[in-house]
Design a protein around this motif. Structure first.
Motif, PDB file in Angstrom:
ATOM      1  N   LEU A  18       0.827  -1.217   0.000  1.00  0.00           N
ATOM      2  CA  LEU A  18       0.000   0.000   0.000  1.00  0.00           C
ATOM      3  C   LEU A  18       0.858   1.263   0.000  1.00  0.00           C
ATOM      4  O   LEU A  18       0.478   2.274  -0.597  1.00  0.00           O
ATOM      5  N   VAL A  19       2.016   1.210   0.654  1.00  0.00           N
ATOM      6  CA  VAL A  19       2.908   2.372   0.608  1.00  0.00           C
ATOM      7  C   VAL A  19       3.375   2.597  -0.839  1.00  0.00           C
ATOM      8  O   VAL A  19       3.331   3.718  -1.351  1.00  0.00           O
ATOM      9  N   ALA A  20       3.796   1.513  -1.488  1.00  0.00           N
ATOM     10  CA  ALA A  20       4.250   1.641  -2.878  1.00  0.00           C
ATOM     11  C   ALA A  20       3.103   2.126  -3.771  1.00  0.00           C
ATOM     12  O   ALA A  20       3.281   3.026  -4.596  1.00  0.00           O
ATOM     13  N   PHE A  21       1.925   1.543  -3.551  1.00  0.00           N
ATOM     14  CA  PHE A  21       0.753   1.939  -4.329  1.00  0.00           C
ATOM     15  C   PHE A  21       0.439   3.425  -4.092  1.00  0.00           C
ATOM     16  O   PHE A  21       0.150   4.169  -5.031  1.00  0.00           O
ATOM     17  N   GLY A  22       0.522   3.855  -2.826  1.00  0.00           N
ATOM     18  CA  GLY A  22       0.247   5.250  -2.482  1.00  0.00           C
ATOM     19  C   GLY A  22       1.198   6.206  -3.185  1.00  0.00           C
ATOM     20  O   GLY A  22       0.770   7.224  -3.736  1.00  0.00           O
ATOM     21  N   THR A  23       2.489   5.881  -3.174  1.00  0.00           N
ATOM     22  CA  THR A  23       3.441   6.783  -3.836  1.00  0.00           C
ATOM     23  C   THR A  23       3.135   6.873  -5.328  1.00  0.00           C
ATOM     24  O   THR A  23       3.244   7.940  -5.927  1.00  0.00           O
ATOM     25  N   THR A  24       2.716   5.750  -5.910  1.00  0.00           N
ATOM     26  CA  THR A  24       2.424   5.759  -7.347  1.00  0.00           C
ATOM     27  C   THR A  24       1.142   6.538  -7.641  1.00  0.00           C
ATOM     28  O   THR A  24       1.056   7.264  -8.635  1.00  0.00           O
ATOM     29  N   MET A  25       0.149   6.399  -6.743  1.00  0.00           N
ATOM     30  CA  MET A  25      -1.085   7.173  -6.920  1.00  0.00           C
ATOM     31  C   MET A  25      -0.797   8.665  -6.842  1.00  0.00           C
ATOM     32  O   MET A  25      -1.350   9.477  -7.583  1.00  0.00           O
ATOM     33  N   SER A  26       0.071   9.010  -5.913  1.00  0.00           N
ATOM     34  CA  SER A  26       0.456  10.406  -5.768  1.00  0.00           C
ATOM     35  C   SER A  26       1.083  10.905  -7.077  1.00  0.00           C
ATOM     36  O   SER A  26       0.749  11.988  -7.568  1.00  0.00           O
TER      37      SER A  26
END
Lengths: 460, 335
Positions: free
Chosen positions: A132-140
């Motif tokens: 989710l951290v990796a996903f969050g950075t990519t969403m950002s």
């Protein structure tokens, strides 16, 4: 002395340049950590957890730098560029809000679990938090590149009384340059991380680290770079063609084409001169620019003369483009040079180790250069064809902006030096940690390592 | 649901969302700033424990500020620009302090041991400066965003009030999350900061109606005055109850150690409600109302749809994070 427009521009450029360094690392490093964690989850081989532990600290530090330097942005929109939100707030507003809502909270909250929760949550929750951290950075990155691309190639809106109103959100989000810009940035982040991981791992090997973890990390980074570096060149080319279609004046500045011409040469190096509108000391390859951009030796390319008063300053765009492409080519060469050695199951020689060490932060330089090409290349507009930069600027006293600019800059210089030194210090320290005990491979790593033995009661 | 999305309700809904984020920011980043302000420089072990107690949370806590400023930016762009231009210098100092403090948190654990102390000081001073400048800006906002001698004096006073209030919530957090000597110190800090905070709130309550005539009218107009009167009463009740609890702490089995923190949260909510009601419907006191400053309903709707879906998730995983790191703080370990 200085006008508030120039100062606000330099200050924003300094802030956003400093900021982007850290997301560039965390976007791809998040996925690399997820990969390490998955490998550990499936193989239970402690080397993957070792690699994870070292790089998660780098992630934590980079993430903190990114968060705190990013907060300044949301303030400067209002203080220095009130015209930006007044004109396109109806479009930029929701995009920024979605970034905060879908990315910032997710990554910041899950980060706590990812960093400190290994012993407090089940293994799959920890792996999930890493994801989710990796996903969050990519969403950002997704939302911010939507907004940036829209500013370059606006679509899906109508102007009513000088204010932009959204008419088609799908057209806004998937505006013409978005897919190219988003993939180009994700790959730039990946390459930056590949070379950072390879560089710091090479540094550990150089300092006499004989453990497996830095070698595993180095291999992962180099093999990824062998694929990603050429892919980036390909995507970059597509991005260039897209820019030619939508922002030909930017291409003219990048290539140093002053007059519209057929069969334009590729200028390898020159000193572009705005006054005489010529390139001095040019080294050129005839017709190659036309061939690359139009796929025909005699293709016509529009020159800067077609965009009098509405084209970007040539020199910074021209030079930045060459820095970016130069480093990109170097990365392809180095990745394959080192990769082939590793594929033959050989150790890297000292020249390779030294090259990788010196290229640890090459990705930063290339990424910044690339951003300068595209952002300076959008000038004199803030939003292409919709809003000029000069029309969006604040009426704050220029002395105040000068003061805050000096404060920001002095802090950024100090922090950058400390950050880079700390990464190398962490790598140096990791050299002294003992190798894990391999005898019972099924057991999770823990009390067997020196570092953990000191506080083995904690987190049990 | 439809009523939320009507054009007339949207500015109010967004004002409430912005206010909610600011309140959550003041409570959540308030306690981790407070821990920074109180960082005991005499004892490294206690510093490690104090910082470990906020380690997993501070990143997300700061995000509420980004959301609050972001919502102000997107929902009330004219107000964002007017307010932040008036705050240009204090806001810059706050941002620099926030940056220093945020990175100090990470650097302290990663630099050479002899440099750790420097970063601990950076963390402490950065936290203090952040709290003070936030209070200064709050004071300036109450005084109508003008720089006069009186307003600057009041703003400096307000800066110290917020410093005291964040220290109070930070101390109460440490009472809840630590044990032993550090907890004993935290109990004593809570009492001292409680006195200072109570005094500060009292002064602001007395000054505010003098400065803003409309505030006095709002607070004394019937029948709402009965409702408004409940706010200071509840606040005072929490202070008194808090002192009684703190006098008896620590108890066997650590009973009641988390009570002071929840009481301070109620105090924060009361103060926040009091201030919000004083200025409604203005978003820039005396100059700009919510409706005047709001951006177009179409784009607000888009954001609201997203918020309605996403905020419950944010709430859920925030609770999950606090649940995961419940109990007394342990030394931070990166795995």
């Amino acid at each position: 002395m200085f006008d508030v427009l120039l100062l606000s521009r330099i200050q924003f450029a300094a802030n956003i340049s400093f900021h982007i360094l850290f997301p560039t690392i965390t976007i791809a490093l998040g996925w690399l950590l997820f990969y390490f964690k998955l490998r550990y989850q499936f193989s239970k081989h402690p080397v993957w957890m070792r690699a994870y532990r070292f790089w998660v600290k780098v992630f934590a530090l980079s993430f903190a730098m990114g968060v705190v330097s990013g907060i300044t942005m949301s303030f400067q929109f209002g203080t220095n560029w009130p015209g930006f939100m007044e004109t396109i707030g109806n479009i930029a507003g929701p995009l920024l809000a979605y970034e905060v809502l879908t990315a910032f909270f997710l990554e910041a909250t899950m980060l706590g679990i990812m960093l400190f929760g290994f012993h407090r949550v089940p293994a799959w929750v920890h792996t999930g938090a890493t994801f989710l951290v990796a996903f969050g950075t990519t969403m950002s990155a997704f939302w911010i590149l939507v907004l940036n691309s829209w500013m370059q190639t606006p679509a899906g809106f109508e102007m009513i009384d000088g204010v932009a109103h959204a008419s088609d959100w799908m057209a806004i989000i998937f505006n013409p340059s978005f897919p190219y810009r988003f993939s180009h940035m994700l790959l730039a982040s990946s390459l930056t991380v590949c070379f950072l991981v390879a560089g710091l791992s090479a540094y550990r090997i150089y300092r006499g680290d004989n453990k497996k973890a830095p070698r595993v990390a180095l291999k992962t980074a180099i093999f990824s770079a062998m694929l990603i570096a050429p892919l980036q060149a390909f995507v970059g080319d597509l991005h260039g063609l897209n820019t030619l279609e939508h922002q030909p004046q930017k291409i003219a500045a990048m290539e140093g084409i002053w007059e519209t011409q057929e069969g334009a040469p590729l200028v390898l190096f020159a000193v572009p001169d705005e006054e005489s509108k010529t390139n001095k000391y040019a080294i050129e390859i005839p017709k190659l620019a036309s061939l690359i951009l139009t796929h025909s030796l005699d293709g016509e390319l529009q020159g800067l003369n077609e965009f009098e008063g509405a084209h970007p300053p040539v020199a910074p765009v021209f030079y930045s483009f060459r820095v970016m492409v130069g480093i990109g080519m170097l990365m392809i060469a180095v990745a394959w040079w080192c990769g082939i050695t590793l594929l033959r199951k050989k150790q890297l020689n000292k020249y390779q180790i030294w090259t990788l060490m010196s290229l640890s932060f090459a990705g930063w330089v290339a990424t910044l250069a690339g951003w300068y090409v595209t952002e300076i290349g959008r000038q004199p507009y803030l939003v292409s064809g919709v809003l000029r930069t000069a029309d969006a600027v604040t009426d704050i006293a220029s002395g105040n902006v000068l003061l805050t600019f000096i404060l920001y800059m002095s802090m950024y210089v100090v922090l950058l030096v400390v950050y880079v030194r700390t990464l190398f210090l962490m790598a140096k320290r990791a050299v002294d940690i003992e190798e894990y005990d391999l005898s019972p491979p099924g057991l999770p790593e823990g009390p067997r390592v020196k570092q953990a033995r000191n506080n083995s009661t904690i987190g049990a | 649901m439809d009523i939320l999305f009507s054009d007339t309700a949207l500015p109010i809904v967004f004002a409430m969302l912005t206010a909610l984020s600011l309140l959550l920011y003041a409570i959540l980043d308030g306690f981790d700033l407070g821990v920074g302000i109180l960082l005991p420089m005499s004892d490294e072990g206690q510093r490690d424990t104090a910082i470990a107690s906020i380690g997993p949370f501070w990143d997300a806590n700061e995000t509420w500020l980004v959301l609050a400023v972001g919502l102000l930016l997107v929902a009330f762009p004219a107000a964002h620009s007017a307010i932040l231009k008036a705050f240009y210098l204090p806001a810059t100092i706050m941002l620099l302090a926030l940056i220093l403090r945020g990175v100090a948190f990470d650097f302290r654990a990663k630099v050479k041991p002899r440099r750790k102390r420097i970063w601990d000081y950076t963390f402490k001073i950065g936290s203090m400066l952040t709290a003070f400048t936030q209070g200064f800006m709050l004071g300036l906002y109450v005084m109508g965003l003008e720089y006069t001698l009186a307003s600057v004096v009041f703003s400096i006073f307000s800066g110290f009030c917020v410093l005291a209030a964040y220290s109070l919530i930070g101390a109460a957090w440490l009472v809840m999350k630590t044990s032993g000597e550090l907890q004993l110190s935290a109990i004593s800090w809570s009492k001292k900061c409680g006195v200072l905070t109570a005094f500060g709130i009292l002064v602001v309550c007395l000054v505010n109606p003098y400065v803003n005539a409309s505030v006095l009218r709002i607070w004394t107009e019937l029948p709402w005055a009965y409702f408004y009167a409940a706010i200071p009463l509840l606040c005072a009740f929490m202070f008194i109850l808090g002192f009684l609890v703190l006098k008896r702490l620590p108890l066997a089995d650590d009973a009641g150690a988390s009570l002071p923190f929840y009481m301070v949260v109620i105090i924060f909510v009361c103060c926040f409600l009091g201030l919000s009601f004083s200025f409604y419907p203005y978003v820039v006191p005396g100059q700009l109302t919510l409706n005047e400053a709001a951006s177009s309903p179409a784009s607000l709707k888009i954001i609201l749809i997203g918020s309605v879906f996403v905020l419950p998730f944010i709430g859920a995983y925030t609770v999950f994070s606090y649940y995961t790191f419940r109990g007394k703080a342990e030394q931070l370990r990166y795995y």
